[in-house]
Design a protein around this motif. Structure first.
Motif, PDB file in Angstrom:
ATOM      1  N   GLU A 159      27.438  19.079  55.321  1.00 37.60           N
ATOM      2  CA  GLU A 159      26.022  18.939  54.988  1.00 37.60           C
ATOM      3  C   GLU A 159      25.717  17.500  54.585  1.00 37.60           C
ATOM      4  O   GLU A 159      24.714  16.914  55.010  1.00 37.60           O
ATOM      5  N   ARG A 160      26.580  16.936  53.750  1.00 37.66           N
ATOM      6  CA  ARG A 160      26.363  15.565  53.289  1.00 37.66           C
ATOM      7  C   ARG A 160      26.522  14.557  54.430  1.00 37.66           C
ATOM      8  O   ARG A 160      25.774  13.568  54.505  1.00 37.66           O
ATOM      9  N   GLU A 206      23.337  14.471  56.195  1.00 39.76           N
ATOM     10  CA  GLU A 206      22.319  13.736  55.442  1.00 39.76           C
ATOM     11  C   GLU A 206      22.501  12.227  55.617  1.00 39.76           C
ATOM     12  O   GLU A 206      21.527  11.493  55.860  1.00 39.76           O
ATOM     13  N   ARG A 220      23.183   6.343  47.202  1.00 39.81           N
ATOM     14  CA  ARG A 220      23.536   6.968  48.489  1.00 39.81           C
ATOM     15  C   ARG A 220      24.842   6.337  48.947  1.00 39.81           C
ATOM     16  O   ARG A 220      24.842   5.368  49.713  1.00 39.81           O
TER      17      ARG A 220
END
Length: 305
Positions: free
Chosen positions: A176-177, A180, A300
């Motif tokens: 998932e990351r 992103e 991030r």
């Protein structure tokens, strides 16, 4: 540089190596305790890797896995050049990189099913929340996330998450990351921070990211990290990372190795200057007894593995 991590049997870990460095590592293997290496992409992806095993005087056994155990292939090579060409092509994701060797599909046996987690909604949410916090921090590997997931809910008489369940959970959240971060453009604030820390190291300041678990451990261990000519230090520990990942800014701890407040203040000024040079803003009242805070900060940090 190749966007890979190379891990060797003797425990070395090389991040973003050049083609020449990868070739040198391949040619090196063969002796006791140094007979294989594994390469993974950056960011690391579950069940995606290439590896080679070699004993001096014999052939090279080259393997790669393409996303699942049922897509695990093997080839034999008589020279390091064949291995280097294949591994470099794999790392660069070149079309047809496999063409230099004859590959066969390995039978790895049936895939093992992972039973669902037997957790209540509250426990499941608590576990995922903690794994995500560490994941967003950006310093943990998939293996470290799996270890966290396995141990987080353990009590004296209960171990509710098995290793395989933990790995499945960690891989799901990891992917998932990865999805992103594929949308991120340009240099991120954590990358600017890494650049500033690199400049500080060049200037004789021991600079460490995500170093130890807390301030006390950091203070007691930072002296062993620097070279004999290091004048001072700066670091942040894992609790600071959690704070940054939560959007609360990043606290930096710093000082001089001679223990004087003048040296500590001078190091503080160097730290602030290095951060500002890469475009990061700081809060610091020039008091050597107060931490430097990097804020605002868009945390991030790209995953490696």
């Amino acid at each position: 540089m190749l966007e890979i991590v190379v891990k060797t049997e003797n425990g070395e870990r090389h991040v973003r190596v050049s083609e020449g460095e990868l070739a040198g590592l391949v040619r090196r293997i063969g002796g006791d305790g140094d007979r294989f290496l594994v390469i993974q992409r950056i960011p690391d992806l579950p069940d995606v890797f290439a590896q080679v095993w070699h004993k001096a005087g014999g052939d090279y056994t080259l393997e790669y896995r393409d996303g699942a155990a049922v897509r695990h292939f093997q080839a034999t090579a008589g020279s390091p050049e064949v291995v280097i060409a294949a591994m470099t092509g794999w790392a660069r994701q070149e079309a047809g990189w496999q063409s230099g060797a004859t590959w066969s599909l390995l039978d790895m046996g049936p895939a093992r099913e992972v039973p669902p987690l037997a957790l209540g909604e509250d426990e499941r949410a608590e576990l995922e929340k903690r794994v995500r916090e560490v994941l967003v921090g950006g310093y943990a590997s998939r293996a470290e996330l799996a270890e966290l997931a396995e141990e987080y809910l353990v009590t004296e008489d209960r171990r509710p998450v098995s290793r395989r369940q933990a790995e499945a959970l960690a891989d799901r959240l990891w992917l998932e990351r990865v999805g992103e971060q594929a949308e991120w453009q340009g240099e991120t604030d954590p990358e600017r921070l890494t650049r500033a820390f690199a400049a500080l190291r060049e200037a004789g300041i021991t600079a460490r990211e995500n170093f130890t678990c807390c301030r006390n451990c950091g203070r007691s261990e930072i002296g062993d990290e620097g070279g004999p000519d290091a004048r001072g230090f700066v670091y942040f520990h894992t609790q600071c990372t959690d704070s940054a990942a939560a959007g609360l800014g990043l606290m930096l701890l710093y000082g001089g190795f001679d223990g004087s407040s003048d040296t500590t203040a001078a190091v503080g000024h160097e730290v602030v200057a290095a951060l500002e040079a890469v475009g990061l803003r700081t809060e610091w009242d020039r008091d050597p007894g107060q931490a430097v805070t990097v804020t605002p900060l868009d945390w991030r940090r790209r995953l490696v593995g």
